[in-house]
Design a protein around this motif. Structure first.
Motif, PDB file in Angstrom:
ATOM      1  N   UNK A 197      -7.371  50.598 -10.671  1.00 14.86           N
ATOM      2  CA  UNK A 197      -8.157  49.361 -10.633  1.00 14.86           C
ATOM      3  C   UNK A 197      -8.501  48.982  -9.202  1.00 14.86           C
ATOM      4  N   UNK A 198      -7.498  48.958  -8.323  1.00 14.04           N
ATOM      5  CA  UNK A 198      -7.753  48.597  -6.923  1.00 14.04           C
ATOM      6  C   UNK A 198      -8.661  49.614  -6.251  1.00 14.04           C
ATOM      7  N   UNK A 199      -8.440  50.898  -6.502  1.00 14.55           N
ATOM      8  CA  UNK A 199      -9.240  51.929  -5.854  1.00 14.55           C
ATOM      9  C   UNK A 199     -10.709  51.830  -6.278  1.00 14.55           C
ATOM     10  N   UNK A 200     -10.942  51.761  -7.574  1.00 21.29           N
ATOM     11  CA  UNK A 200     -12.316  51.735  -8.069  1.00 21.29           C
ATOM     12  C   UNK A 200     -13.020  50.440  -7.668  1.00 21.29           C
ATOM     13  N   UNK A 201     -12.318  49.330  -7.770  1.00 15.96           N
ATOM     14  CA  UNK A 201     -12.906  48.049  -7.370  1.00 15.96           C
ATOM     15  C   UNK A 201     -13.230  48.036  -5.878  1.00 15.96           C
ATOM     16  N   UNK A 202     -12.436  48.788  -5.107  1.00 17.40           N
ATOM     17  CA  UNK A 202     -12.647  48.829  -3.664  1.00 17.40           C
ATOM     18  C   UNK A 202     -13.650  49.876  -3.206  1.00 17.40           C
ATOM     19  N   UNK A 203     -14.263  50.603  -4.148  1.00 15.35           N
ATOM     20  CA  UNK A 203     -15.302  51.559  -3.779  1.00 15.35           C
ATOM     21  C   UNK A 203     -14.847  52.984  -3.610  1.00 15.35           C
ATOM     22  N   UNK A 244     -14.798  59.070 -12.834  1.00 15.22           N
ATOM     23  CA  UNK A 244     -14.324  57.901 -13.560  1.00 15.22           C
ATOM     24  C   UNK A 244     -14.976  56.663 -12.956  1.00 15.22           C
ATOM     25  N   UNK A 245     -15.756  55.949 -13.720  1.00 15.59           N
ATOM     26  CA  UNK A 245     -16.439  54.757 -13.202  1.00 15.59           C
ATOM     27  C   UNK A 245     -15.581  53.517 -13.410  1.00 15.59           C
ATOM     28  N   UNK A 246     -15.871  52.473 -12.643  1.00 13.73           N
ATOM     29  CA  UNK A 246     -15.152  51.205 -12.765  1.00 13.73           C
ATOM     30  C   UNK A 246     -15.379  50.594 -14.146  1.00 13.73           C
ATOM     31  N   UNK A 247     -16.606  50.712 -14.653  1.00  6.85           N
ATOM     32  CA  UNK A 247     -16.931  50.153 -15.966  1.00  6.85           C
ATOM     33  C   UNK A 247     -16.125  50.857 -17.063  1.00  6.85           C
ATOM     34  N   UNK A 248     -16.048  52.184 -16.992  1.00  7.21           N
ATOM     35  CA  UNK A 248     -15.256  52.917 -17.984  1.00  7.21           C
ATOM     36  C   UNK A 248     -13.794  52.510 -17.912  1.00  7.21           C
ATOM     37  N   UNK A 249     -13.302  52.367 -16.695  1.00  3.52           N
ATOM     38  CA  UNK A 249     -11.890  52.037 -16.523  1.00  3.52           C
ATOM     39  C   UNK A 249     -11.567  50.653 -17.079  1.00  3.52           C
ATOM     40  N   UNK A 250     -12.459  49.673 -16.855  1.00  2.00           N
ATOM     41  CA  UNK A 250     -12.220  48.340 -17.379  1.00  2.00           C
ATOM     42  C   UNK A 250     -12.215  48.334 -18.907  1.00  2.00           C
ATOM     43  N   UNK A 251     -12.889  49.298 -19.503  1.00  2.00           N
ATOM     44  CA  UNK A 251     -12.987  49.345 -20.949  1.00  2.00           C
ATOM     45  C   UNK A 251     -11.861  50.083 -21.639  1.00  2.00           C
ATOM     46  N   UNK A 252     -10.844  50.507 -20.894  1.00  4.65           N
ATOM     47  CA  UNK A 252      -9.739  51.215 -21.529  1.00  4.65           C
ATOM     48  C   UNK A 252      -9.013  50.274 -22.489  1.00  4.65           C
ATOM     49  N   UNK A 253      -8.230  50.847 -23.374  1.00  7.50           N
ATOM     50  CA  UNK A 253      -7.622  50.057 -24.439  1.00  7.50           C
ATOM     51  C   UNK A 253      -6.540  49.115 -23.912  1.00  7.50           C
ATOM     52  N   UNK A 254      -6.285  48.051 -24.680  1.00  6.13           N
ATOM     53  CA  UNK A 254      -5.232  47.099 -24.345  1.00  6.13           C
ATOM     54  C   UNK A 254      -3.874  47.794 -24.313  1.00  6.13           C
ATOM     55  N   UNK A 292      -3.229  50.848 -23.464  1.00  2.00           N
ATOM     56  CA  UNK A 292      -3.100  51.575 -22.202  1.00  2.00           C
ATOM     57  C   UNK A 292      -2.739  50.634 -21.054  1.00  2.00           C
ATOM     58  N   UNK A 293      -3.343  49.466 -21.032  1.00  2.00           N
ATOM     59  CA  UNK A 293      -3.049  48.503 -19.973  1.00  2.00           C
ATOM     60  C   UNK A 293      -1.590  48.062 -20.023  1.00  2.00           C
ATOM     61  N   UNK A 294      -1.088  47.822 -21.228  1.00  2.00           N
ATOM     62  CA  UNK A 294       0.313  47.424 -21.377  1.00  2.00           C
ATOM     63  C   UNK A 294       1.231  48.562 -20.950  1.00  2.00           C
ATOM     64  N   UNK A 295       0.898  49.791 -21.355  1.00  2.00           N
ATOM     65  CA  UNK A 295       1.731  50.947 -21.005  1.00  2.00           C
ATOM     66  C   UNK A 295       1.826  51.117 -19.490  1.00  2.00           C
ATOM     67  N   UNK A 296       0.724  50.885 -18.782  1.00  2.00           N
ATOM     68  CA  UNK A 296       0.743  51.002 -17.317  1.00  2.00           C
ATOM     69  C   UNK A 296       1.741  50.020 -16.721  1.00  2.00           C
ATOM     70  N   UNK A 297       1.761  48.795 -17.233  1.00  2.00           N
ATOM     71  CA  UNK A 297       2.691  47.782 -16.721  1.00  2.00           C
ATOM     72  C   UNK A 297       4.138  48.120 -17.073  1.00  2.00           C
ATOM     73  N   UNK A 298       4.357  48.573 -18.303  1.00  2.00           N
ATOM     74  CA  UNK A 298       5.717  48.868 -18.760  1.00  2.00           C
ATOM     75  C   UNK A 298       6.325  50.015 -17.959  1.00  2.00           C
TER      76      UNK A 298
END
Length: 426
Positions: free
Chosen positions: A326-332, A400-410, A412-418
């Motif tokens: 997220x940080x990398x893609x958002x940062x360009x 991997x685009x920023x838009x695609x990354x933001x659209x990943x499943x909920x 997946x987002x939880x798994x990254x945090x866990x």
């Protein structure tokens, strides 16, 4: 009120059973620790099943070995394991004085047997042979495979070390290096371990050095051998360098001494970038400083690209790497995902002037945990060849685009945090 009488003065209904509180706190801590560990185990189990159904065995583009002169030393670049192994074995078969071989993984398969036989034959000719391998990385290899002729000097880096349970890096790091030095005239270093899998199914990068710069790799082997040898191992003599070559130097991480120059050369080179940064990594989990350096470079207009496998052989490393996306893609920063096969290279080029090839990944284990070695190279010719290799690898990747990354499943987002608490392990 007399000292020590506070607890007894509390009303009965609010008195605290501190032993019960501590037990509950301990149970809560155990549950908190168990959640990421259990999730990590589940991720690896699922990935193992997926790997059996969809193995990383797709064909991928490679380039023939190419040689560049770097201040009087020839540097030959390899992108295909079979090509590399042929030249490494040929070097061992032509040895007249010494062979020094160090490998993190050395499989007991057909390729491993070829290297073992070449070592035995060299020893039979009277060549002094020194072998180092990592005990932990080769636990799955039958111990009988590492029985060599008695004349071969073998150093098995201990499988289990005192600091493993406490994550003490001075007493837990693995020997992740891959070095071959023959007769002080030719040397090899890079990401390739020894085995059939790596010969044809993994995309990796290695360098062969001939000329004065061989000293860099010989000295690295000698220092490690003398640091870890036992009473039955001979002392290897240090030889001073007749030629100093600032354009090609070896950076060596030594966690027992808290010395980590590879991280430093990355930070220095990234800070100097004005045009482009191309990084290829098997496992990309940058720490805060490297992450911020890459974002700062992108912010000042540098074209920053990181190429990693879309699916590597270590599912947990993939998930932890995604925590940075997220940080990398958002940062360009552009992220290129290698398709269908495992890319295991540890390389970078910056501005067509600086390059590195070696054994270290950009993650905690490699940059501040393991024994590693990377060549620090300032040479336009070799940097240009590595940029050609990067573009070749890009042709087998998708962005991997920023838009695609933001659209990943909920999920997946939880798994990254866990899974995030497991990062210190990698």
């Amino acid at each position: 009120m007399p000292e020590g009488s506070f607890r007894s003065a509390l009303p009965v209904d609010i008195q605290v059973d501190w032993r019960r509180v501590l037990r509950l706190a301990g149970r809560a801590a155990a549950v908190a620790a168990a959640i990421p560990v259990t999730a990590g185990a589940a991720v690896m189990a699922i990935d193992k099943v997926r790997g059996q159904r969809h193995p990383l065995d797709a064909h991928f583009p490679t380039a023939r070995p190419s040689t560049t002169d770097v201040e009087g030393s020839d540097a030959t670049l390899y992108t295909f394991g079979a090509d590399l192994y042929e030249d490494m074995i040929e070097a061992i078969e032509s040895a007249e004085d010494t062979v020094m071989l160090e490998s993190y993984i050395w499989k007991g398969d057909r390729t491993g047997e070829r290297f073992k036989q070449a070592i035995a034959d060299a020893c039979a000719r009277g060549v002094q042979v020194y072998v180092v391998y990592d005990g932990f990385a080769n636990l799955v290899v039958p111990p009988s495979f590492f029985v060599f002729p008695p004349q071969v000097h073998v150093l098995r880096f201990p499988a289990f070390r005192a600091g493993l349970m406490t994550l003490n890096i001075r007493h837990s790091g693995r020997d992740h290096r891959k070095i071959l030095v023959v007769d002080d005239r030719v040397a090899f270093v890079g990401g390739y371990n020894i085995g059939d899998l790596y010969a044809t199914q993994w995309r990796d990068t290695h360098l062969r050095i001939e000329g004065p710069a061989v000293w860099e790799l010989r000295n690295a082997f000698v220092d490690f051998w003398n640091r870890w040898r036992g009473p039955r191992h001979p002392v290897l003599q240090d030889k001073g360098a007749e030629h100093w070559q600032p354009a090609l130097r070896a950076a060596r991480n030594a966690p027992s001494d808290l010395v980590f120059p590879i991280r430093g050369i990355y930070l220095d080179a990234i800070d100097r970038a004005t045009s482009h940064i191309y990084i290829t990594q098997a496992y990309f989990i940058p720490d805060r400083d490297i992450l911020q350096a890459l974002l700062a470079a992108a912010a000042r207009g540098v074209d920053v690209r990181v190429l990693v496998p879309e699916r590597s052989n270590h599912a947990l490393a993939d998930w932890l790497a995604r925590g940075r996306y997220t940080k990398l893609l958002r940062g360009g920063v552009r992220i290129m995902l290698y398709q269908g096969a495992m890319v295991h290279a540890k390389t970078a080029t910056i501005d067509g002037r600086w390059a590195t090839v070696g054994t270290a990944n950009i993650d905690r284990l490699s940059l501040t945990g393991n024994y590693e070695i990377n060549l620090d190279i300032v040479d336009r010719g070799l940097a240009a060849r590595l940029e050609d290799v990067f573009r070749m690898d890009e042709s087998n990747s998708r962005e991997l685009t920023y838009e695609e990354w933001l659209g990943r499943s909920f999920v997946n987002k939880v798994a990254e945090r866990v899974l995030e608490p497991l990062e210190p392990l990698l």
